[in-house]
Design an enzyme around this catalytic site. Structure first.
Site, PDB file in Angstrom:
ATOM      1  N   ASP A 103       0.847  -1.180   0.000  1.00 40.62           N
ATOM      2  CA  ASP A 103       0.000   0.000   0.000  1.00 40.62           C
ATOM      3  C   ASP A 103       0.890   1.240   0.000  1.00 40.62           C
ATOM      4  O   ASP A 103       2.103   1.162   0.145  1.00 40.62           O
ATOM      5  CB  ASP A 103      -0.966  -0.011   1.170  1.00 40.62           C
ATOM      6  CG  ASP A 103      -0.260   0.017   2.518  1.00 40.62           C
ATOM      7  OD1 ASP A 103       0.965   0.205   2.549  1.00 40.62           O
ATOM      8  OD2 ASP A 103      -0.933  -0.158   3.542  1.00 40.62           O
TER       9      ASP A 103
ATOM     10  N   ASP B 241      -7.956  -6.971   0.422  1.00 40.49           N
ATOM     11  CA  ASP B 241      -7.100  -7.167   1.591  1.00 40.49           C
ATOM     12  C   ASP B 241      -7.827  -6.688   2.832  1.00 40.49           C
ATOM     13  O   ASP B 241      -8.689  -5.806   2.746  1.00 40.49           O
ATOM     14  CB  ASP B 241      -5.767  -6.422   1.450  1.00 40.49           C
ATOM     15  CG  ASP B 241      -5.926  -4.915   1.688  1.00 40.49           C
ATOM     16  OD1 ASP B 241      -5.867  -4.487   2.854  1.00 40.49           O
ATOM     17  OD2 ASP B 241      -6.101  -4.164   0.696  1.00 40.49           O
TER      18      ASP B 241
ATOM     19  N   CYS C 156     -13.791 -28.821   8.411  1.00 35.52           N
ATOM     20  CA  CYS C 156     -12.776 -27.852   7.988  1.00 35.52           C
ATOM     21  C   CYS C 156     -11.438 -28.564   7.809  1.00 35.52           C
ATOM     22  O   CYS C 156     -10.978 -29.268   8.712  1.00 35.52           O
ATOM     23  CB  CYS C 156     -12.640 -26.740   9.024  1.00 35.52           C
ATOM     24  SG  CYS C 156     -11.317 -25.557   8.628  1.00 35.52           S
TER      25      CYS C 156
ATOM     26  N   CYS D  58      -8.471 -27.210   7.593  1.00 35.89           N
ATOM     27  CA  CYS D  58      -7.303 -26.438   8.020  1.00 35.89           C
ATOM     28  C   CYS D  58      -6.486 -27.219   9.040  1.00 35.89           C
ATOM     29  O   CYS D  58      -7.004 -28.129   9.704  1.00 35.89           O
ATOM     30  CB  CYS D  58      -7.737 -25.093   8.599  1.00 35.89           C
ATOM     31  SG  CYS D  58      -8.164 -25.118  10.358  1.00 35.89           S
TER      32      CYS D  58
ATOM     33  N   CYS E 139      -8.052 -27.542  12.608  1.00 33.94           N
ATOM     34  CA  CYS E 139      -9.193 -28.450  12.713  1.00 33.94           C
ATOM     35  C   CYS E 139      -8.788 -29.888  12.414  1.00 33.94           C
ATOM     36  O   CYS E 139      -9.292 -30.831  13.039  1.00 33.94           O
ATOM     37  CB  CYS E 139     -10.297 -28.010  11.757  1.00 33.94           C
ATOM     38  SG  CYS E 139     -11.061 -26.429  12.198  1.00 33.94           S
TER      39      CYS E 139
ATOM     40  N   HIS F 274      -6.548 -21.019  11.024  1.00 36.13           N
ATOM     41  CA  HIS F 274      -7.913 -21.417  10.661  1.00 36.13           C
ATOM     42  C   HIS F 274      -8.610 -20.330   9.860  1.00 36.13           C
ATOM     43  O   HIS F 274      -9.228 -20.610   8.814  1.00 36.13           O
ATOM     44  CB  HIS F 274      -8.721 -21.726  11.922  1.00 36.13           C
ATOM     45  CG  HIS F 274     -10.189 -21.853  11.665  1.00 36.13           C
ATOM     46  ND1 HIS F 274     -10.772 -22.997  11.168  1.00 36.13           N
ATOM     47  CD2 HIS F 274     -11.203 -20.941  11.797  1.00 36.13           C
ATOM     48  CE1 HIS F 274     -12.073 -22.804  11.020  1.00 36.13           C
ATOM     49  NE2 HIS F 274     -12.357 -21.566  11.396  1.00 36.13           N
TER      50      HIS F 274
END
Length: 402
Positions: free
Chosen positions: A91, A287, A329, A331, A334, A361
């Site tokens: 940015d 973002d 999930c 991830c 999990c 997660h």
């Protein structure tokens, strides 16, 4: 740099594509995690790649103050510094600079006045045509940032995409101030492009930024001005409204005026429902600090629209909950079977492991969501997938529900 659109949704502006940059390709639409200070908070940045992310965002303002762009340049640029081999967008620093004087959008909506004092660290001293003089929040030293400064910092960092320096106008600034500020942002855009053309590497892509507050004519005119400059891409920034309906109305005004062949980034927006609505408007990249910030505060993303897609695991109700964080999930948090009770315990014990697990997660949740939305657009079922998300479907359930 090139941007190729693969599929367009016939019922909306949603589209899939590929953004090709010096350090690789970005599959769009995509969420971009923040690596604000050359790190994704609580993680190693490489873990973002392991989760499936193609690009991260570095913060020009913070890296300018410490460790300094000169040092990062001497050490091989931002990619080498943080050991990230994929694309980086930086940015401009404008949002952070002007937040010191105006406060955040949340401050404005909640009626909190910014504590602006020339004697305190983190305060704007002067806003002039040349740029902004401010006191560093780190040590109170007087610093300056203008269009050329921002572009110099981003060139030294070696980001794939550099955003031009702009003024992020306050929501309650009023029409006259917003108009004057937007005109100055356009003048700063020209100065950014002039500096970049003479000094920056030719592979670094520049995005112009659309401002104009919540005034329709100013937003549309700003989008037209930025589009006329021929930048590699366009970002929509600034104050977008005091509620979500107004926000997406404002974004829609800008999108009406942006040429369809340009990639478009929406700055600072990334809630689950915002991503779905933004994709429908044709936004290519987003973002937001949300997934990492709420993870550090004990909250996990779950398919629960009534609670803003969140569960607060610091709450006492989870003390004895043996259920997993989120069934189905994939991830790492999990997949290892950690219970909500265990995560609650870690949070209460102030163990950093809890913040790390929840951050992983949350980022995995958004990455899977964006991947499923891309698949839905390509398969011609975006509308059904969007409805399913808003009704509470988990990302990995979208194909079955649509």
């Amino acid at each position: 740099m090139s941007f190729d659109v693969r599929t367009r949704d016939p019922g909306s502006r949603a589209r899939t594509g590929t953004l090709r940059l010096r350090h690789g390709e970005v599959r769009t639409p995509a969420f971009v995690p923040l690596a604000t200070k050359a790190v994704v908070k609580t993680l190693e940045v490489r873990e973002a790649a392991e989760l499936g992310y193609d690009m991260v965002l570095g913060n020009t303002f913070h890296l300018f103050l410490t460790p300094g762009h000169e040092l990062i340049d001497r050490l091989g640029g931002l990619h080498r510094f943080m050991r990230w081999e994929k694309p980086v967008i930086t940015d401009s620093g404008g949002f952070q600079v002007f937040s010191m004087g105006h406060g955040t959008v949340a401050d404005e909506i909640k009626g909190r006045a910014p504590q602006s004092s020339g004697e305190r660290a983190g305060a704007i001293l002067r806003i002039e045509e040349e740029g902004v003089t401010f006191r560093s929040y780190l040590d109170g030293s007087t610093r300056f940032m203008g269009p050329e400064t921002s572009m110099e910092v981003q060139a030294a960092l070696g980001s794939d995409i550099a955003l031009v320096f702009d003024e992020c106008t306050p929501f309650h600034g009023g029409r006259d101030y917003t108009a004057r500020s937007t005109e100055r942002t356009h003048r700063w855009l020209d100065r950014c492009l002039a500096w970049h053309a003479e000094h920056a590497p030719d592979w670094q892509v520049v995005y112009g930024i659309v401002q104009g507050g919540v005034e329709e004519d100013l937003r549309r005119a700003s989008a037209q001005e930025v589009a006329a400059r021929g930048t590699g891409g366009i970002a929509v920034g600034g104050t977008l409204g005091e509620d979500k309906d107004q926000m997406f109305e404002v974004v829609g005004w800008a999108m009406d005026e942006i040429p369809v062949e340009r990639p478009v980034h929406l700055l600072g927006i990334g809630e689950v429902d915002d991503l779905v609505r933004g994709v429908a408007l044709g936004i290519d990249t987003f973002d937001c600090a949300m997934p990492t910030r709420i993870g550090r505060h004990g909250m996990a993303l779950v398919p629960d629209p009534e609670r803003r897609w969140r569960v607060d695991l610091a709450k006492a109700r989870w003390r004895e909950a043996d259920e997993p964080l989120l069934d189905g999930c994939p991830c790492p948090a999990c997949a290892h079977g950690y219970s909500r009770a265990y995560l609650h315990y870690l949070l209460k014990a102030k163990e950093h492991t809890a913040m790390r697990l929840l951050t992983v997660h949350n980022l995995a949740y958004l990455q899977r969501l964006m991947a499923e939305l891309r698949d839905a657009i390509d398969a011609g079922r975006f509308a059904a997938a969007a409805d399913a998300v808003m009704a509470g479907a988990a990302p990995w359930e979208l194909a079955a529900r649509a």
